[in-house]
Design a protein around this motif. Sequence first.
Motif, short mmCIF file in Angstrom:
data_model
loop_
_atom_site.label_atom_id
_atom_site.label_comp_id
_atom_site.label_asym_id
_atom_site.label_seq_id
_atom_site.Cartn_x
_atom_site.Cartn_y
_atom_site.Cartn_z
N UNK A 166 0.96 -1.13 0.04
CA UNK A 166 0.12 -0.11 -0.17
C UNK A 166 1.00 1.05 -0.01
N UNK A 167 0.64 2.05 -0.95
CA UNK A 167 1.76 3.11 -1.20
C UNK A 167 0.91 4.43 -0.87
N UNK A 168 1.54 5.48 -0.63
CA UNK A 168 1.03 6.69 0.31
C UNK A 168 0.81 7.99 -0.90
N UNK A 169 1.22 7.45 -2.02
CA UNK A 169 1.12 8.48 -3.29
C UNK A 169 2.22 9.50 -3.30
N UNK A 170 3.26 9.53 -2.75
CA UNK A 170 4.39 10.60 -2.77
C UNK A 170 5.08 10.22 -3.98
N UNK A 171 4.76 9.28 -4.99
CA UNK A 171 5.49 9.42 -6.25
C UNK A 171 6.59 8.35 -6.25
N UNK A 172 6.28 7.28 -5.49
CA UNK A 172 7.59 6.38 -5.54
C UNK A 172 8.19 5.53 -6.66
N UNK A 173 7.29 5.71 -7.93
CA UNK A 173 8.17 5.19 -9.02
C UNK A 173 8.67 5.93 -9.76
N UNK A 174 8.33 7.27 -9.77
CA UNK A 174 9.09 8.19 -10.20
C UNK A 174 10.38 8.49 -9.69
N UNK A 175 10.50 8.34 -8.17
CA UNK A 175 11.45 8.61 -7.33
C UNK A 175 12.61 7.57 -7.54
N UNK A 176 11.97 6.29 -7.75
CA UNK A 176 12.71 5.16 -7.98
C UNK A 176 13.49 5.13 -9.20
N UNK A 177 12.91 5.43 -10.29
CA UNK A 177 13.36 5.60 -11.53
C UNK A 177 14.44 6.53 -11.67
N UNK A 178 14.29 7.87 -11.01
CA UNK A 178 15.26 8.76 -11.21
C UNK A 178 16.52 8.28 -10.33
N UNK A 179 16.37 7.75 -9.10
CA UNK A 179 17.55 7.49 -8.57
C UNK A 179 18.46 6.47 -9.34
N UNK A 180 17.61 5.45 -9.69
CA UNK A 180 18.28 4.25 -10.34
C UNK A 180 18.89 4.91 -11.76
N UNK A 181 18.21 5.83 -12.49
CA UNK A 181 18.95 6.24 -13.73
C UNK A 181 20.19 7.07 -13.28
N UNK A 182 20.22 7.83 -12.44
CA UNK A 182 20.99 8.67 -11.92
C UNK A 182 22.38 8.19 -11.36
N UNK A 183 22.13 6.98 -10.67
CA UNK A 183 23.13 6.44 -9.97
C UNK A 183 23.73 5.55 -11.24
N UNK A 184 23.09 4.96 -11.97
CA UNK A 184 23.84 4.17 -13.16
C UNK A 184 24.77 5.32 -13.94
N UNK A 185 24.22 6.52 -14.18
CA UNK A 185 25.12 7.35 -15.04
C UNK A 185 26.14 7.72 -14.04
N UNK A 186 25.91 8.08 -12.85
CA UNK A 186 27.26 8.37 -11.90
C UNK A 186 28.11 7.07 -11.57
N UNK A 187 27.73 5.94 -11.74
CA UNK A 187 28.52 5.15 -11.62
C UNK A 187 29.37 4.54 -12.72
N UNK A 188 28.70 4.70 -13.85
CA UNK A 188 29.60 4.60 -15.16
C UNK A 188 30.42 6.06 -15.49
N UNK A 189 30.53 6.96 -14.47
CA UNK A 189 31.28 8.18 -14.60
C UNK A 189 30.74 8.96 -16.03
#
Length: 487
Positions: A166-189
Amino acid sequence: MSNLTVVSAPGKVLLTGGYLILDRKYDGIVVGTSARFYTVIFSGKNGKMCVYSPQFVDGEWEYRVSWKSLKDVGIYSCELESTNPERHNSFVEITIKYSLSIISRRKNDQQFKEIVAKGLDIYIVGDNDFYSQREQLRKKNLPLTFSSLKSLEPFCKVHCTLKKVNKTGLGSSAALITSLVSALFVHFEIISNKITETTNNDRKLIHNIAQFCHCLAQGKVGSGFDVSAAIWGSHIYKRFSPNILKDVMDQTVDISILNNIIDPTSSIWDNQVTSFSLPLGFKLLLADIDAGSHTPSMVGKVLKWRKENADQANTIWDTLASHNTTISNNLRELTKNHEQDEELYLNAIKICESVKASEWALAAERNPNNNNIALFSATFNTFQKIRELLREMSELSQVPIEPPKQTKLLDACNEIPGIIMAGVPGAGGYDAIFCIGLGNTFSSQIEKLWDSWEEMSVGPLLSRESSKGYMIEQINNIPGLSGCLNL
């Protein structure tokens, strides 16, 4: 834990602009939350992409990576094959697949292949506020209060699968995807691992890719304000034209076309991000209501009503837009007033935090030399007009944007001294409310009201406003993160 990368991205609350921001003609105020998603990446050992969400039952996904060589020399398309075909996580799979495909075009070929050949271990967790903690508190025989929520361990387990949470409506999927994309781009420099060196083009690149991945995973092009909040934090948002992504909204995406579309120097992206944060002394409180709404069906019904009643709907939307603009202009003017005369501004806060908003107009008359009080009063009255129009739209469209039960609760919140805005965020419905108050005295009274409310179960969240977008983090600076990941 070699080559450790940690990136976080915030959730969102849409204060004004619900429904309107689907149309590029209008904008809305979106605030980032202190609740954040964290992606932690470090080099693997078995050549596989292993994704772990330790908060969930069966929260593990493992993929073999293969590469399809495209017609361009040195250009590859990433393919992911799950080692357990019965277990899928489309949001994660789409994000990894297309992020790596785009990274391959920006990274030295040999270095890229070496990193991928080792594999990656990816951990993804969200702050407790993204998920309802009602069941956790029941098991511990704790009341649904701020203090009870604070007693829970960070990133606590939800004791169910991802599909059943049960989610609370804070935009979990958008925050998840943004953190994952940015982490991959940082990790690969591809972008710097120092937030102070992150350029505007870096943020635009992550934004464009995250918007694409989020839309593809959802199967439609939404307004995008949730991803935008995850990138930039609080701001005034005007959406991008949906047709920007029309050529890449299927599973047979041409990577060359996609690479051109997500280019941060491209002029096709017409989204607008205007700097904004709540003025000093304003405090955001959020609550999860245990009577959820299905946002996509509500949006569909409102848009159908607007199409069938264009003149009527557009009159309401234009009036709403005018009031929304007044709110954002007032709040930005208050921020300037604080910068120009802090003493006068803080005195206005002191006067108004102990008085109901309905009495601020009288306080403004008694203090004619302090225009901040008049601005507080005008902002409250304008937001009341916004709520009236949303209720009118509810009735005309037969969609419960601000249903009567919520109206009763919000009106009760407005009776508490210091409250300047109380409303339903985003698309509205039964599942959440927000309150914004002045100073520090209102919080305990709001908690008492919510705790004693009998018509609906009102559960407070710990999140506050955070104007920061995605951030590169140090794992030891995030309480409970290492322990949650068993690192």
